[in-house]
Design an enzyme around this catalytic site. Sequence first.
Site, PDB file in Angstrom:
ATOM      1  N   LYS A  24       9.088  -8.704  -8.681  1.00  0.00           N
ATOM      2  CA  LYS A  24       7.634  -8.763  -8.488  1.00  0.00           C
ATOM      3  C   LYS A  24       7.000  -7.470  -9.006  1.00  0.00           C
ATOM      4  O   LYS A  24       7.111  -6.410  -8.391  1.00  0.00           O
ATOM      5  CB  LYS A  24       7.299  -8.940  -6.995  1.00  0.00           C
ATOM      6  CG  LYS A  24       5.801  -9.068  -6.754  1.00  0.00           C
ATOM      7  CD  LYS A  24       5.359  -8.021  -5.758  1.00  0.00           C
ATOM      8  CE  LYS A  24       3.877  -7.860  -5.646  1.00  0.00           C
ATOM      9  NZ  LYS A  24       3.156  -7.455  -6.860  1.00  0.00           N
ATOM     10  N   CYS A  62       4.351   9.984  -9.798  1.00  0.00           N
ATOM     11  CA  CYS A  62       4.831  10.450  -8.489  1.00  0.00           C
ATOM     12  C   CYS A  62       5.413  11.848  -8.606  1.00  0.00           C
ATOM     13  O   CYS A  62       5.549  12.550  -7.610  1.00  0.00           O
ATOM     14  CB  CYS A  62       5.848   9.470  -7.925  1.00  0.00           C
ATOM     15  SG  CYS A  62       7.066   9.016  -9.133  1.00  0.00           S
ATOM     16  N   GLU A 113      -1.077  12.705  -0.911  1.00  0.00           N
ATOM     17  CA  GLU A 113      -0.978  12.368  -2.327  1.00  0.00           C
ATOM     18  C   GLU A 113      -2.295  11.759  -2.802  1.00  0.00           C
ATOM     19  O   GLU A 113      -2.810  10.823  -2.199  1.00  0.00           O
ATOM     20  CB  GLU A 113       0.151  11.365  -2.547  1.00  0.00           C
ATOM     21  CG  GLU A 113       0.337  11.054  -4.016  1.00  0.00           C
ATOM     22  CD  GLU A 113       1.535  10.170  -4.265  1.00  0.00           C
ATOM     23  OE1 GLU A 113       1.581   9.075  -3.681  1.00  0.00           O
ATOM     24  OE2 GLU A 113       2.414  10.576  -5.039  1.00  0.00           O
TER      25      GLU A 113
HETATM   26  P1  NDP Z   1       1.757   0.033  -3.460  1.00  0.00           P
HETATM   27  O1  NDP Z   1       2.710   0.431  -2.402  1.00  0.00           O
HETATM   28  O2  NDP Z   1       0.439  -0.479  -3.065  1.00  0.00           O
HETATM   29  O3  NDP Z   1       2.397  -1.090  -4.384  1.00  0.00           O
HETATM   30  C1  NDP Z   1       3.705  -1.032  -4.839  1.00  0.00           C
HETATM   31  C2  NDP Z   1       4.213  -2.451  -4.967  1.00  0.00           C
HETATM   32  O4  NDP Z   1       4.322  -3.035  -3.667  1.00  0.00           O
HETATM   33  C3  NDP Z   1       3.260  -3.353  -5.771  1.00  0.00           C
HETATM   34  O5  NDP Z   1       4.008  -4.280  -6.520  1.00  0.00           O
HETATM   35  C4  NDP Z   1       2.498  -4.056  -4.648  1.00  0.00           C
HETATM   36  O6  NDP Z   1       1.940  -5.287  -5.057  1.00  0.00           O
HETATM   37  C5  NDP Z   1       3.596  -4.258  -3.640  1.00  0.00           C
HETATM   38  N1  NDP Z   1       3.128  -4.557  -2.292  1.00  0.00           N
HETATM   39  C6  NDP Z   1       1.916  -4.274  -1.746  1.00  0.00           C
HETATM   40  N2  NDP Z   1       1.869  -4.754  -0.469  1.00  0.00           N
HETATM   41  C7  NDP Z   1       3.074  -5.325  -0.217  1.00  0.00           C
HETATM   42  C8  NDP Z   1       3.639  -6.004   0.924  1.00  0.00           C
HETATM   43  N3  NDP Z   1       2.964  -6.188   2.060  1.00  0.00           N
HETATM   44  N4  NDP Z   1       4.897  -6.454   0.819  1.00  0.00           N
HETATM   45  C9  NDP Z   1       5.609  -6.273  -0.305  1.00  0.00           C
HETATM   46  N5  NDP Z   1       5.124  -5.691  -1.419  1.00  0.00           N
HETATM   47  C10 NDP Z   1       3.869  -5.206  -1.367  1.00  0.00           C
HETATM   48  O7  NDP Z   1       1.658   1.257  -4.467  1.00  0.00           O
HETATM   49  P2  NDP Z   1       0.905   1.307  -5.891  1.00  0.00           P
HETATM   50  O8  NDP Z   1       1.397   0.241  -6.800  1.00  0.00           O
HETATM   51  O9  NDP Z   1      -0.553   1.362  -5.571  1.00  0.00           O
HETATM   52  O10 NDP Z   1       1.471   2.673  -6.536  1.00  0.00           O
HETATM   53  C11 NDP Z   1       0.946   3.898  -6.214  1.00  0.00           C
HETATM   54  C12 NDP Z   1       1.804   4.594  -5.186  1.00  0.00           C
HETATM   55  O11 NDP Z   1       3.197   4.489  -5.518  1.00  0.00           O
HETATM   56  C13 NDP Z   1       1.547   6.067  -5.100  1.00  0.00           C
HETATM   57  O12 NDP Z   1       1.493   6.481  -3.773  1.00  0.00           O
HETATM   58  C14 NDP Z   1       2.748   6.721  -5.803  1.00  0.00           C
HETATM   59  O13 NDP Z   1       3.098   7.977  -5.415  1.00  0.00           O
HETATM   60  C15 NDP Z   1       3.839   5.776  -5.503  1.00  0.00           C
HETATM   61  N6  NDP Z   1       4.853   5.858  -6.568  1.00  0.00           N
HETATM   62  C16 NDP Z   1       6.043   6.493  -6.307  1.00  0.00           C
HETATM   63  C17 NDP Z   1       6.994   6.628  -7.269  1.00  0.00           C
HETATM   64  C18 NDP Z   1       8.314   7.268  -6.978  1.00  0.00           C
HETATM   65  O14 NDP Z   1       9.225   7.112  -7.771  1.00  0.00           O
HETATM   66  N7  NDP Z   1       8.484   7.997  -5.896  1.00  0.00           N
HETATM   67  C19 NDP Z   1       6.756   6.130  -8.631  1.00  0.00           C
HETATM   68  C20 NDP Z   1       5.502   5.471  -8.787  1.00  0.00           C
HETATM   69  C21 NDP Z   1       4.592   5.345  -7.782  1.00  0.00           C
HETATM   70  P3  NDP Z   1       0.418  -5.359  -5.620  1.00  0.00           P
HETATM   71  O15 NDP Z   1       0.347  -4.523  -6.820  1.00  0.00           O
HETATM   72  O16 NDP Z   1       0.260  -6.793  -5.954  1.00  0.00           O
HETATM   73  O17 NDP Z   1      -0.437  -4.896  -4.497  1.00  0.00           O
END
Ligand code: NDP
Length: 477
Positions: A171, A280, A379
């Site tokens: 996903k 990140c 963050e």
């Molecule tokens: P989210 O946590 O909102 O989303 C990450 C993924 O989880 C997306 O595919 C999202 O879907 C999905 N998701 C959202 N809600 C649910 C749920 N209830 N159950 C299961 N899956 C769910 O983060 P972002 O995509 O907004 O990314 C930004 C964040 O990610 C920042 O805080 C950043 O730091 C972190 N990040 C960390 C990294 C690392 O390696 N440490 C690398 C990249 C980002 P959908 O998009 O459809 O909402």
Amino acid sequence: MTLHQNLIAGEWVGSNGVENINPSNTNEVIGLYATASADDVRTAIAAAKQAFPAWSRSGILERHAILKKTSDEIMARKEELGRLLAREEGKTLPEAIGETIRAGQIFDFFAGEALRLAGEVLPSVRPNIGVEITREAVGVVGIITPWNFPIAIPAWKIAPALCYGNTVVFKPAELVPGCAHAIVDILHRAGLPKGVLNLVMGKGSVVGQAMLDSADLAAITFTGSTGTGKRVAAASIEHNRKFQLEMGGKNPMIVLDDADLTVAVEAAANSGFFSTGQRCTASSRLIVTEGIHDKFVAALTEKLKTLVVDDALKAGTHIGPVVDERQLATDTDYIDIGKKEGAKLAFGGDTITRENPGFYLQPTLFTEATNQMRISREEIFGPVASVIRVKDYEEALAVANDTPFGLSAGIATTSLKHATHFKRNSEAGMVMVNLPTAGVDFHVPFGGRKASSFGSREQGKYAAEFFTTVKTAYTLA
Ligand code: NDP
């Protein structure tokens, strides 16, 4: 406009699609992408479960060939895929092509790893008994990815999952389905048997949640926010399954009096502001000792003046738009918070307009920040960094480690003593000396400590830890 469908049990399915919008030009629709329902997710998981026994026992040459073919096609199409990435996510075209190449290299690396699967043979402590230790596939792996690396993060989870014989339900983030669809299409055409890799696009609250709720996923690997990561963890414990989380960061970059000023400014500008600060591993806390503080701030400010914020596809753009309206609102809210907390706005802070409507924000630098301010603890995930003034190396190290996160940390210094001490004493999973905190290799471990990560490391041969389970077999000779 073509509808890009989900791949479930080897068939492209789905009729309703949502628009994928270009953040550099919100008038431009990149394509229509199907959204999966919770039922679709359950069908995809069932298909992956059915495909698992055969795929987990498939020949290593078959896995090698599919992963290699995928790498070759990604490399051959790097300009086109990079363009798609820049259009849907907003990073500049050179950054997007670089990320696409990275994805190709990852598939190539794991094509090789498929041929290097190994175990151990030991004598038992009991006579005439042999012990074999082997690694086996885990089962159906759920892969949930964020929007900020639309091709590299899916690649570094899908490639090892398939390499070690797992089947996958993937996903991608709803904001960036284009690259996800493209690599699943490439893998499908490269010859994956049906059901081995399933693509379920759509909202996290529906598609992601249906994955978390399934008892049939043996493992979930997740990259995204800390809040969603906690939900993945709770649901995984409930279902007694393996999970791996990569989450946020508040990465420090220390600049010591003895630093090479050019090296320090280049590293801070790159890791604080490139990719619109949406990494990140971005450095959002610049911890600078008194002797170099004013020179560093002046030089970094001069550098920021030269950075062009514009359409991701335009030649000469250094910083593309913020990914969407919601993230832009988060960034500007934090800029207001920083001002109210008493930090001094040294550069930027405003949204800007360009030829086309998009989410453009100036790179923003605060000075006179403290490590206790919210802008230093939470963050932001935008092109916003703060300078924290400190007395000496000892205070810099204490401030660098005083954070809930622990992903990446950097130091700019010409002192071997301080560089060595920092490598040993930083509480981050990745440490950079005279380099940006962002920008990592694909063949070595990636991951952090504290609230940044949970579980074993990603990438390189360390990925085997998550994507395999160990079996110990005893045989009487
Ligand atoms: P989210 O946590 O909102 O989303 C990450 C993924 O989880 C997306 O595919 C999202 O879907 C999905 N998701 C959202 N809600 C649910 C749920 N209830 N159950 C299961 N899956 C769910 O983060 P972002 O995509 O907004 O990314 C930004 C964040 O990610 C920042 O805080 C950043 O730091 C972190 N990040 C960390 C990294 C690392 O390696 N440490 C690398 C990249 C980002 P959908 O998009 O459809 O909402």
